[in-house]
Design a protein around this motif. Structure first.
Motif, short mmCIF file in Angstrom:
data_model
loop_
_atom_site.label_atom_id
_atom_site.label_comp_id
_atom_site.label_asym_id
_atom_site.label_seq_id
_atom_site.Cartn_x
_atom_site.Cartn_y
_atom_site.Cartn_z
N TYR A 42 15.85 -25.23 -60.65
CA TYR A 42 17.30 -25.23 -59.89
C TYR A 42 17.89 -23.52 -60.30
CZ TYR A 42 18.30 -29.11 -57.34
OH TYR A 42 18.11 -30.11 -56.38
N HIS A 43 17.37 -22.63 -59.30
CA HIS A 43 17.98 -21.28 -59.81
C HIS A 43 19.21 -21.14 -59.21
CE1 HIS A 43 13.62 -19.47 -59.90
NE2 HIS A 43 14.27 -18.86 -60.89
N PRO A 44 20.16 -20.31 -59.78
CA PRO A 44 21.64 -20.50 -59.28
C PRO A 44 21.87 -19.80 -57.88
CG PRO A 44 21.24 -19.05 -61.45
CD PRO A 44 19.79 -19.40 -60.72
N HIS A 45 22.55 -20.64 -57.24
CA HIS A 45 23.01 -20.14 -56.05
C HIS A 45 24.14 -19.59 -55.82
CE1 HIS A 45 19.94 -20.82 -53.33
NE2 HIS A 45 19.61 -22.05 -53.65
N ASN A 46 25.06 -19.61 -56.94
CA ASN A 46 26.15 -18.83 -57.45
C ASN A 46 25.91 -17.45 -58.40
OD1 ASN A 46 28.80 -17.89 -57.70
ND2 ASN A 46 29.59 -19.79 -58.09
N SER A 69 28.55 -15.64 -60.35
CA SER A 69 29.28 -16.44 -61.35
C SER A 69 29.00 -15.88 -62.72
CB SER A 69 29.09 -17.86 -61.45
OG SER A 69 29.63 -18.39 -62.59
N ALA A 70 30.08 -15.64 -63.59
CA ALA A 70 29.91 -14.96 -64.77
C ALA A 70 29.25 -16.19 -65.79
CB ALA A 70 31.21 -14.87 -65.43
N HIS A 71 28.98 -17.17 -65.11
CA HIS A 71 28.39 -18.46 -66.08
C HIS A 71 26.80 -18.56 -65.63
CE1 HIS A 71 32.20 -19.30 -67.64
NE2 HIS A 71 32.44 -19.19 -66.12
N ALA A 72 26.26 -17.78 -64.52
CA ALA A 72 24.99 -18.05 -63.78
C ALA A 72 24.10 -17.62 -64.97
CB ALA A 72 24.88 -17.09 -62.75
N ASP A 102 23.99 -17.79 -68.24
CA ASP A 102 23.99 -18.78 -69.27
C ASP A 102 23.26 -19.90 -68.99
OD1 ASP A 102 25.33 -17.53 -71.50
OD2 ASP A 102 27.23 -18.27 -70.88
N TYR A 103 23.61 -20.31 -67.73
CA TYR A 103 23.06 -21.72 -66.84
C TYR A 103 21.53 -21.34 -66.84
CZ TYR A 103 20.92 -24.31 -63.35
OH TYR A 103 20.04 -25.05 -62.77
N GLY A 136 19.58 -21.78 -69.87
CA GLY A 136 19.32 -23.00 -70.41
C GLY A 136 18.15 -23.65 -69.33
N GLU A 137 18.02 -23.38 -68.00
CA GLU A 137 17.24 -24.19 -67.09
C GLU A 137 15.75 -23.78 -67.39
OE1 GLU A 137 17.43 -26.50 -65.42
OE2 GLU A 137 16.15 -26.30 -63.47
N ARG A 148 14.44 -25.40 -70.46
CA ARG A 148 14.28 -26.81 -70.16
C ARG A 148 12.80 -26.64 -69.72
NH1 ARG A 148 13.68 -30.05 -65.80
NH2 ARG A 148 14.25 -28.48 -64.13
N ILE A 163 24.88 -23.14 -47.14
CA ILE A 163 25.10 -21.91 -47.46
C ILE A 163 24.86 -21.04 -46.34
CG2 ILE A 163 24.42 -20.03 -49.24
CD1 ILE A 163 23.72 -22.08 -51.10
N VAL A 183 30.18 -20.33 -53.37
CA VAL A 183 29.13 -21.56 -53.45
C VAL A 183 29.30 -22.13 -54.82
CG1 VAL A 183 26.89 -21.94 -53.70
CG2 VAL A 183 27.59 -20.20 -52.18
N ASP A 225 27.81 -24.37 -57.04
CA ASP A 225 26.24 -24.50 -57.28
C ASP A 225 26.31 -25.99 -58.13
OD1 ASP A 225 23.71 -24.06 -56.98
OD2 ASP A 225 23.64 -22.46 -58.82
N ARG A 258 16.59 -33.87 -61.61
CA ARG A 258 15.21 -33.17 -62.11
C ARG A 258 14.50 -34.42 -63.00
NH1 ARG A 258 18.46 -28.46 -63.92
NH2 ARG A 258 20.14 -29.68 -63.27
N ASP A 301 14.42 -35.36 -67.09
CA ASP A 301 15.30 -34.56 -67.74
C ASP A 301 16.96 -34.89 -67.46
OD1 ASP A 301 13.57 -33.17 -69.38
OD2 ASP A 301 13.28 -31.51 -68.11
N ASN A 331 23.93 -28.72 -70.06
CA ASN A 331 23.95 -27.25 -69.52
C ASN A 331 24.62 -27.04 -68.10
OD1 ASN A 331 22.81 -24.55 -69.67
ND2 ASN A 331 21.24 -24.89 -68.38
N TYR A 345 27.95 -25.06 -66.79
CA TYR A 345 27.89 -24.29 -65.48
C TYR A 345 28.88 -24.51 -64.47
CZ TYR A 345 25.36 -21.88 -61.58
OH TYR A 345 25.23 -21.18 -60.59
N GLN A 361 32.23 -22.52 -63.41
CA GLN A 361 32.50 -22.05 -61.76
C GLN A 361 33.99 -22.63 -60.99
OE1 GLN A 361 28.92 -22.34 -59.07
NE2 GLN A 361 28.25 -23.81 -60.82
N GLU A 405 36.42 -20.51 -62.09
CA GLU A 405 36.35 -19.09 -61.02
C GLU A 405 36.93 -19.42 -59.80
OE1 GLU A 405 32.54 -16.94 -63.29
OE2 GLU A 405 32.36 -18.41 -61.53
#
Ligand code: SF4
Ligand code: SF4
Lengths: 386, 428
Positions: free
Chosen positions: A129-133, A136-139, A141-142, A145-146, A149, B127, B143, B145, B150, B153, B164, B168, B172, B175
């Protein structure tokens, strides 16, 4: 036959061979080696490489195989790359895969990942799962982690830890690959007569089909030879080809286009060139990979990033490559590609940039129509710009 | 004291219609008053949060569906295709594009323009759809997200992957709150938010209780008829007292129907599950093809993924509202949305057992690759691994050009004949 022609002939044979000969050769040399496949668009291959595995790109089979079994498992109105990739696996041609990663690019691919999970219980099949947001300031970090994983999975399957040292070396190797590919694209922009669209495509596509060490050596050799090529500049229209981020147009379709135009930039196999600058090799390397995916990267219809409005990015690509026009293509049944095509063509319209809209399928074999359209388009422009 | 029978029976239909009309009234009024409107989607609507800011919520999937049920989708879709959208693009998107290009004129009322769009990634087409409004109106698009299922996991809700993802989503949410504050000029009210969460908790519990009533033989409701209304109300009134009250009434009515032995389909012979969605441009016909054989849909994956992701046990922890909201959204994305659309075999297995199901109808719709891509594969898996017969048919959600009556009817009829034989041999 000169060196370059021999290289391109070999590459074409490699790209059109659904038995993945370079992978099988690697396995003969590394009998304990594990292979990680990733579907389009982007996968941080460095991570697999650092785990001692061979990362390869699964991007459909073009017209090289007959799709039979996959048609019984996938609904009729789904794009060809999803079916032919599955067919490669169902027919045993991917029996060397230990892991298959499917990034969350679109509805068809995510759903098809479920089919892979059910069909291949002995293969580790993962959605990434790549970020779609992306804004976001949190992308970052997320995504860090991914990626970790995915790293843990590869460590478990590869049976060895991914050390910082290994990851640093792998990032450097892939940085070099991307740098060389950027060089290829510089030549396309500055002297497109030295390198045809089909040839540059083969150079990119083959990156995902062989060990990167070999590919880097190959690119270096080609870049050394290219400036000495005796080809002459011709009076052709300069276009950007957009629409090859996922399913790939047939090589012969590119050939038909290049007969009438110079393709000076494109988004073909953009995932292998997604990161547009070196990934830093200091600090938290996992974070650097995540940050690069988000903040040092190209664009595509399957990544949402409000900082990179796609139509504007296309206009920029056209501007920066000095193109006069664009070919805006989309794969048949590709929901995101077809939707983006609407916005692309409206933006081009508004900017007064001539463009040709077309649809393709990787399995197409007849190109008269495309040839005629492109020729008419190019001629009208040559006349207009004359 | 319980209400008399005649008052209970039929409440669902009357109240459902009233609530639907009320929503349209609210939307149509917003066109005049300029009350901020948020466009949201069924999967991951963030309704509890947006209600806190008093947004009118437009659900374009519902407006598109209603255009089709009114038999007008072809014209709206044509408008979108004339604008440049391909015949192969999702019909929900195109029906809405047609609607927007007609200045929001809908057979049921008028749709206000968006002040904000909040979309999840549960369907990627959401989207792309949102980007159309972004181009047309220049409105902000957020968005939300939600990383999905998965495999192993995500099985552990205390595991690193879940944590995690939840971090996230929480980031968001903060925000999104800031954005809503900017758009509406209001401060976020945590207590109000908590109230909406409490209502959603009540709704989730009742929604599941209603689904459970259909385990009864004969089934008191048809999951593709009444079930669709339940899904609609669950979206439009999620987090509001009217919503919970509605499901209280539905539950009462179902219990009453069971007490009286009333069946959704008279002479129920076959109990079915629908995997995927129905066909709204031929809604009545779709239902009739099955009902004429005594086939009733006792459940559907649709009621799960398009019902708000309310899986059994869904509950917000009101002592930590935002954190809990983030966690539930992630869990819903895992199990309720992506799980039930891409990896539905385990869910099906359980439903077949607990709802006494005879067969499964897999309906692939061209519009929706999200739901339909791998349906033939799941059908095969259930047949081979679980000996549950399945029917696979294809048409569309809203595009009437893709409905082929004779073909669908032939397949449905052949399926029931085989099902009767299968039932006789297995004595299900
Ligand atoms: S071609 Fe389009 S629809 Fe098909 S997998 Fe790629 S992005 Fe998805
Ligand atoms: S693709 Fe499916 S889930 Fe997505 S908007 Fe269209 S109908 Fe809805």
């Amino acid at each position: 036959m000169d060196d370059l022609e021999r290289i391109f002939d070999d590459l074409r044979a490699l790209v059109e061979d659904p038995t993945f000969p370079a992978v099988r050769r690697w396995l003969t040399e590394n009998p304990q080696g594990k292979v990680v496949g990733s579907f389009q668009v982007f996968f941080p291959e460095e991570v697999a490489h650092a785990a001692g595995m061979l990362p390869i790109k699964i991007a459909g089979a073009g017209g090289t195989i007959q799709v039979r079994q996959a048609d019984a498992r996938i609904a009729a109105f789904v794009c060809s790359i999803v079916r032919s990739s599955l067919e490669l696996a169902l027919s045993g041609r991917l029996d060397f895969l230990s892991v298959m990663v499917v990034p969350n690019i679109c509805d068809a691919a995510r759903n098809a990942c479920g089919v892979w999970v059910r069909s291949f219980p002995h293969m580790r099949v993962e959605t990434l799962y790549h970020p779609h947001n992306a804004a976001s300031a949190h992308a970052v970090d997320y995504l860090t982690g991914e990626y970790r994983r995915i790293g843990r999975i590869l460590e478990e399957i590869g049976g060895r830890p991914i050390t910082d040292e290994a990851l640093r070396a792998s990032i450097a190797l892939f940085n070099e690959n991307r740098r060389l590919l950027r060089e290829v694209y510089r030549i396309k922009r500055e002297a497109p007569w030295l390198l045809s669209a089909v040839e540059s495509y083969l150079l990119v596509r083959s990156a995902g089909l062989m060990p990167r060490e070999e590919h880097n050596a190959l690119l270096r050799r080609v870049l050394e030879l290219l400036p000495h090529r005796p080809t002459k500049k011709q009076d052709r229209i300069r276009v950007v080809f957009e629409g090859g981020f996922c399913e790939q147009p047939p090589l012969d379709m590119l050939a038909v286009i290049q007969n009438a135009c110079y393709i000076v930039d494109d988004d073909l196999m953009i995932g292998l060139r997604w990161i547009t600058d070196d990934v830093p090799t200091e600090g938290d390397l996992w974070r650097n990979l995540a940050d690069s995916y988000l903040n040092r990267s190209s664009y595509s219809p399957v990544q949402r990033d409000p900082r990179k409005p796609k139509a504007e990015m296309l206009l920029r690509r056209i501007r920066e490559s000095g193109a006069e026009a664009a070919i805006v293509a989309a794969a048949k049944m590709c929901e995101p590609g077809l939707e983006e095509q609407v916005h692309y063509s409206r933006a081009l319209e508004a900017a007064g940039i001539p463009h040709l809209v077309m649809e393709f399928e990787e399995t197409m074999t007849v190109f008269e129509q495309v040839g005629m359209e492109v020729e008419t388009f190019a001629e009208s422009l040559l006349f207009q710009f004359a | 004291m319980s209400a008399p029978t005649e008052e209970v029976l039929g409440t669902t239909r009357r109240e459902g219609k009233r609530l639907m009309d009320l929503w349209w009234q609210e939307m149509t009024e917003a066109v005049q008053t300029g009350r901020p409107t948020a466009y949201v989607f069924a999967m991951g609507s963030m309704a509890e949060l947006l209600r806190t800011f008093d947004f009118v919520l437009n659900f374009p999937e519902i407006t598109s569906l209603q255009i089709a049920v009114r038999g007008q989708s072809q014209a709206y879709i044509q408008t979108a295709e004339d604008y440049g959208f391909s015949p192969d693009v999702c019909g929900y998107v195109k029906a809405d594009v047609g609607l927007q290009l007609r200045q929001g004129e809908h057979p049921y009322g008028k749709v206000p323009r968006p002040s904000l769009v909040v979309t999840s990634n549960v369907c990627n087409t959401y989207i792309k759809w949102s980007e159309f409004w972004e181009h047309l109106y220049g409105c902000p698009v957020f968005v939300m997200d939600l990383p999905g299922w998965r495999g192993r996991d995500s099985a552990d809700l205390n595991g690193e992957t879940f944590r995690n993802d939840a971090r996230y989503v929480l980031g968001q949410l903060r925000e999104l709150i800031e954005l809503c504050e900017r758009i509406t000029g209001r401060r976020f009210d945590l207590d109000r938010f908590r109230e909406h969460l409490a209502e959603a908790n009540r709704m989730a519990e009742l929604y599941n209780a209603v689904c459970e009533t259909n385990r009864h033989i004969p089934a008191p409701f048809n999951a593709v008829v009444e079930g669709v209304t339940y899904q609609g109300i669950a979206h439009l009134y999620r987090g509001s007292p009217q919503g919970s009250r509605y499901f209280q009434q539905v539950l009462q009515e179902m219990q009453e129907r069971i007490r009286l032995g009333m069946a959704a389909v008279p002479d129920e012979r076959f109990r079915l599950v629908l995997v995927g969605t129905t066909c709204y441009s031929h809604f009545r016909r779709f239902v009739e093809l099955f009902a004429s054989w005594g086939g009733v849909f006792v459940h559907s994956t649709y009621m799960v993924f398009a019902g708000g992701g309310f899986l059994p046990g869904f509950v917000y922890d009101l002592s930590r509202p935002l954190e809990s909201f983030a966690e539930r959204m992630v869990a819903a994305a895992y199990w309720g949305y992506t799980g039930s659309m891409f990896y539905q075999q385990d869910w099906l297995d359980e439903v077949v057992r607990r709802w006494h199901v005879d067969g499964i109808c897999f309906h692939g719709v061209k519009s929706c690759r999200t739901v339909s891509t791998g349906l033939p594969d799941v059908r095969e898996w259930m047949r081979v691994q679980r000996n549950v017969p399945g029917l696979f048919i294809q048409s569309d959600l809203v595009d009437p050009r893709l409905w082929s009556d004779a073909q669908v009817k032939n397949r449905v009829d052949a399926f029931f004949e085989a099902l009767a034989a299968h039932k006789a041999t297995t004595r299900r």
